[in-house]
Design an enzyme around this catalytic site. Structure first.
Site, PDB file in Angstrom:
ATOM      1  N   HIS A 167      43.629  34.516  33.994  1.00 46.18           N
ATOM      2  CA  HIS A 167      43.496  35.297  35.218  1.00 46.18           C
ATOM      3  C   HIS A 167      44.037  36.852  35.099  1.00 46.18           C
ATOM      4  O   HIS A 167      45.074  37.084  34.672  1.00 46.18           O
ATOM      5  CB  HIS A 167      44.316  34.773  36.294  1.00 46.18           C
ATOM      6  N   CYS A 168      43.222  37.748  35.344  1.00 46.68           N
ATOM      7  CA  CYS A 168      43.362  39.104  35.162  1.00 46.68           C
ATOM      8  C   CYS A 168      43.887  39.872  36.294  1.00 46.68           C
ATOM      9  O   CYS A 168      43.463  39.904  37.341  1.00 46.68           O
ATOM     10  CB  CYS A 168      42.107  39.893  34.533  1.00 46.68           C
ATOM     11  N   VAL A 169      45.025  40.482  36.104  1.00 49.05           N
ATOM     12  CA  VAL A 169      45.930  41.232  37.327  1.00 49.05           C
ATOM     13  C   VAL A 169      45.202  42.564  37.645  1.00 49.05           C
ATOM     14  O   VAL A 169      45.297  42.934  38.660  1.00 49.05           O
ATOM     15  CB  VAL A 169      47.440  41.289  37.235  1.00 49.05           C
ATOM     16  N   GLY A 190      41.970  41.089  39.637  1.00 51.78           N
ATOM     17  CA  GLY A 190      42.294  40.115  40.889  1.00 51.78           C
ATOM     18  C   GLY A 190      41.598  38.936  40.533  1.00 51.78           C
ATOM     19  O   GLY A 190      41.338  38.204  41.684  1.00 51.78           O
ATOM     20  N   LYS A 191      40.881  38.768  39.467  1.00 50.82           N
ATOM     21  CA  LYS A 191      40.047  37.585  39.267  1.00 50.82           C
ATOM     22  C   LYS A 191      40.018  37.022  37.895  1.00 50.82           C
ATOM     23  O   LYS A 191      40.646  37.850  37.043  1.00 50.82           O
ATOM     24  CB  LYS A 191      38.372  38.034  39.441  1.00 50.82           C
TER      25      LYS A 191
END
Ligand SMILES: [Zn+2]
Ligand SMILES: [Zn+2]
Length: 283
Positions: free
Chosen positions: A121-123, A126-127
């Site tokens: 999950h990539c901050v 956000g997805k």
């Protein structure tokens, strides 16, 4: 073309909203800085050099923001594919989705769904990153690095133009502008200019580190999650591993994120190292 809803675009978790806001704000500040501070110092407005550099900058920006957008809006689930009701070997049951989910997929509690061939999950978007959007994610990183490299080139030219000398203090200011400013090497440059130049240096180093990390895993046919768990069953050789992520028309995706490049797999069935294809009867 279907309209994208705001709830798809915006990050759900507060912890993601800050990095996404930071990335987008920094992008706007960087564009304003290059256009209104660096460009007028280096080039005559609308001269040939000005127009060429503007075109290069726009191309890099278009590819970064396009890949960023598509990595956010792409559906990462199995979509209309019907998943089997009988649990097959290597498949698992997700109690949150109440579904049997394919090998390599896992549930993300931020996105609140099972993601096919989930990487992480990539901050900053956000997805999640998974089977359907890893190409966009990697191209976003590559264009971020190219954009930062290009901005650093312009900023070094700009610093040289402003200081007009090349001793060791100036070299420090080139590569660590804020340090140059703190030690008073750059009286003719403002703190904000030095801060923005430093951000570009940090951005280049971070994006290169992320490309190195993710490309090394892609070449080995591993996701970040599989690497953490020591799972190594899906390595098909580096060429096929690359095609699995970038698609059959990988040589065209450099021009635009909207160029179609079909992926060989569906994100549900995988060829394992022993070449045995999992045959699952949809039920
Ligand atoms: Zn799930
Ligand atoms: Zn997620």
């Amino acid at each position: 073309m279907a309209l994208i809803k705001w709830e798809v675009l915006l990050p759900k978790k507060f912890g993601d909203k800050i990095p996404v806001l930071f990335i987008l704000l920094e992008l706007i500040i960087e564009i304003v800085f290059e256009l209104y501070v660096v460009f007028p110092t280096l080039y005559e407005p609308f001269s040939q050099s000005y127009n060429i550099h503007l075109a290069v900058g726009l191309f890099l920006f278009f590819n970064f923001i396009g890949n960023y957008y598509l990595s956010i809006v792409t559906d990462l689930t199995s979509g209309p594919n019907v998943l089997p009701s009988v649990l097959k070997p290597d498949w698992s049951y997700c109690p949150s989705c109440t579904l049997n989910t394919p090998p390599r997929s896992s549930h993300c509690f931020v996105c609140n769904k099972c993601i096919l061939k989930r990487d992480h999950h990539c901050v900053y978007t956000g997805k999640c990153v998974g089977h359907n959007n890893q190409r966009y994610y990697m191209m976003m990183l590559i264009y971020l690095a190219l954009g930062a490299l290009y901005a650093n080139y312009l900023n070094i030219e700009f610093t040289y133009e402003m200081l007009n000398s090349l001793d060791w203090k100036v070299v420090i200011t080139f590569f660590a502008p804020v340090i140059g400013w703190i030690f008073g090497f750059t009286q003719s440059l403002s703190f904000l200019t030095c801060l923005q130049c430093s951000t570009c240096v940090v951005c280049l180093m971070l994006s290169l580190a992320m490309i190195y990390y993710h490309l090394a895993l892609i070449l080995r046919g591993q996701t970040t999650r599989e690497w953490r768990k020591g799972i190594r069953g899906y390595n098909r050789g580096w060429r096929l591993n690359l095609l699995d992520v970038f698609g059959s028309r990988w040589y065209l995706i450099w021009f635009s994120p909207w160029v179609s490049s079909p992926l060989p797999g569906d994100g549900i069935h995988f060829v394992k190292r022993d070449k045995s294809l999992e045959n699952v009867k949809d039920m």
